[in-house]
Design an enzyme around this catalytic site. Structure first.
Site, PDB file in Angstrom:
ATOM      1  N   LYS A 119      71.840   8.132 -11.159  1.00 17.94           N
ATOM      2  CA  LYS A 119      71.173   8.227  -9.858  1.00 17.94           C
ATOM      3  C   LYS A 119      69.962   9.127 -10.063  1.00 17.94           C
ATOM      4  O   LYS A 119      70.100  10.341 -10.228  1.00 17.94           O
ATOM      5  CB  LYS A 119      72.106   8.813  -8.796  1.00 17.94           C
ATOM      6  CG  LYS A 119      71.458   8.854  -7.428  1.00 17.94           C
ATOM      7  CD  LYS A 119      72.403   9.392  -6.370  1.00 17.94           C
ATOM      8  CE  LYS A 119      71.670   9.405  -5.021  1.00 17.94           C
ATOM      9  NZ  LYS A 119      72.393  10.208  -4.039  1.00 17.94           N
ATOM     10  N   THR A 148      67.765  10.550  -8.349  1.00 15.80           N
ATOM     11  CA  THR A 148      67.523  11.703  -7.477  1.00 15.80           C
ATOM     12  C   THR A 148      68.523  12.840  -7.692  1.00 15.80           C
ATOM     13  O   THR A 148      68.381  13.908  -7.094  1.00 15.80           O
ATOM     14  CB  THR A 148      67.550  11.284  -5.995  1.00 15.80           C
ATOM     15  OG1 THR A 148      68.822  10.718  -5.700  1.00 15.80           O
ATOM     16  CG2 THR A 148      66.434  10.291  -5.684  1.00 15.80           C
ATOM     17  N   CYS A 149      69.501  12.639  -8.555  1.00 17.85           N
ATOM     18  CA  CYS A 149      70.529  13.645  -8.832  1.00 17.85           C
ATOM     19  C   CYS A 149      70.101  14.476 -10.049  1.00 17.85           C
ATOM     20  O   CYS A 149      69.896  13.935 -11.137  1.00 17.85           O
ATOM     21  CB  CYS A 149      71.866  12.961  -9.093  1.00 17.85           C
ATOM     22  SG  CYS A 149      73.152  14.063  -9.706  1.00 17.85           S
ATOM     23  N   SER A 150      70.002  15.788  -9.882  1.00 16.82           N
ATOM     24  CA  SER A 150      69.559  16.639 -10.989  1.00 16.82           C
ATOM     25  C   SER A 150      70.553  16.621 -12.152  1.00 16.82           C
ATOM     26  O   SER A 150      70.138  16.652 -13.313  1.00 16.82           O
ATOM     27  CB  SER A 150      69.313  18.072 -10.515  1.00 16.82           C
ATOM     28  OG  SER A 150      70.505  18.645 -10.024  1.00 16.82           O
ATOM     29  N   ARG A 185      69.886  13.460 -14.044  1.00 15.46           N
ATOM     30  CA  ARG A 185      68.650  13.603 -14.826  1.00 15.46           C
ATOM     31  C   ARG A 185      68.884  14.489 -16.049  1.00 15.46           C
ATOM     32  O   ARG A 185      68.369  14.212 -17.141  1.00 15.46           O
ATOM     33  CB  ARG A 185      67.525  14.175 -13.967  1.00 15.46           C
ATOM     34  CG  ARG A 185      67.010  13.205 -12.917  1.00 15.46           C
ATOM     35  CD  ARG A 185      65.707  13.686 -12.279  1.00 15.46           C
ATOM     36  NE  ARG A 185      65.763  15.050 -11.780  1.00 15.46           N
ATOM     37  CZ  ARG A 185      66.113  15.401 -10.554  1.00 15.46           C
ATOM     38  NH1 ARG A 185      66.463  14.489  -9.669  1.00 15.46           N
ATOM     39  NH2 ARG A 185      66.116  16.681 -10.197  1.00 15.46           N
TER      40      ARG A 185
END
Length: 111
Positions: free
Chosen positions: A8, A10-12, A15
């Protein structure tokens, strides 16, 4: 070795898992499951591969997950297919198995 990251963007944490893999010289197949969604077969396979079953894939931090804590596996599966955000992330899958990357270093266990 084939490495797939269910990601995902947008998930740190997701990432960070991608960055960790790339730091190790691994360019994974990246599946943005928020765009492509989930299917029953993939969730069943990942549940088996993590050793936690479908219940172990539930992202309990999501508000909608609270109502599912006592649900049976069939209900959980249907909810996760209908609402992809209910699945914990990131998940890395290789021929050695799958791991939820929480903490992110857990993904290294299947490399």
């Amino acid at each position: 070795m084939s490495v797939t990251l269910f990601h995902k963007p947008t998930c740190s944490t997701s990432r960070n898992a991608l960055a960790l893999l790339r730091e190790r010289g691994i360019e994974p197949i990246v599946v943005d499951y928020m765009k492509v969604g989930w299917d029953r077969a993939t969730l069943e396979r990942l549940g088996r591969a993590t050793g936690d079953g479908v219940r172990g894939l539930l992202r309990t931090k999501e508000p909608a997950a609270k109502a599912l804590l006592d649900a049976d596996d069939e209900t959980l599966m249907a909810a996760m297919v209908a609402d992809p955000v209910l699945v914990e992330r990131p998940i890395v899958e290789t021929p050695k198995g799958a791991r939820i990357g929480r903490p992110v270093e857990r993904v290294l266990e299947v490399l």
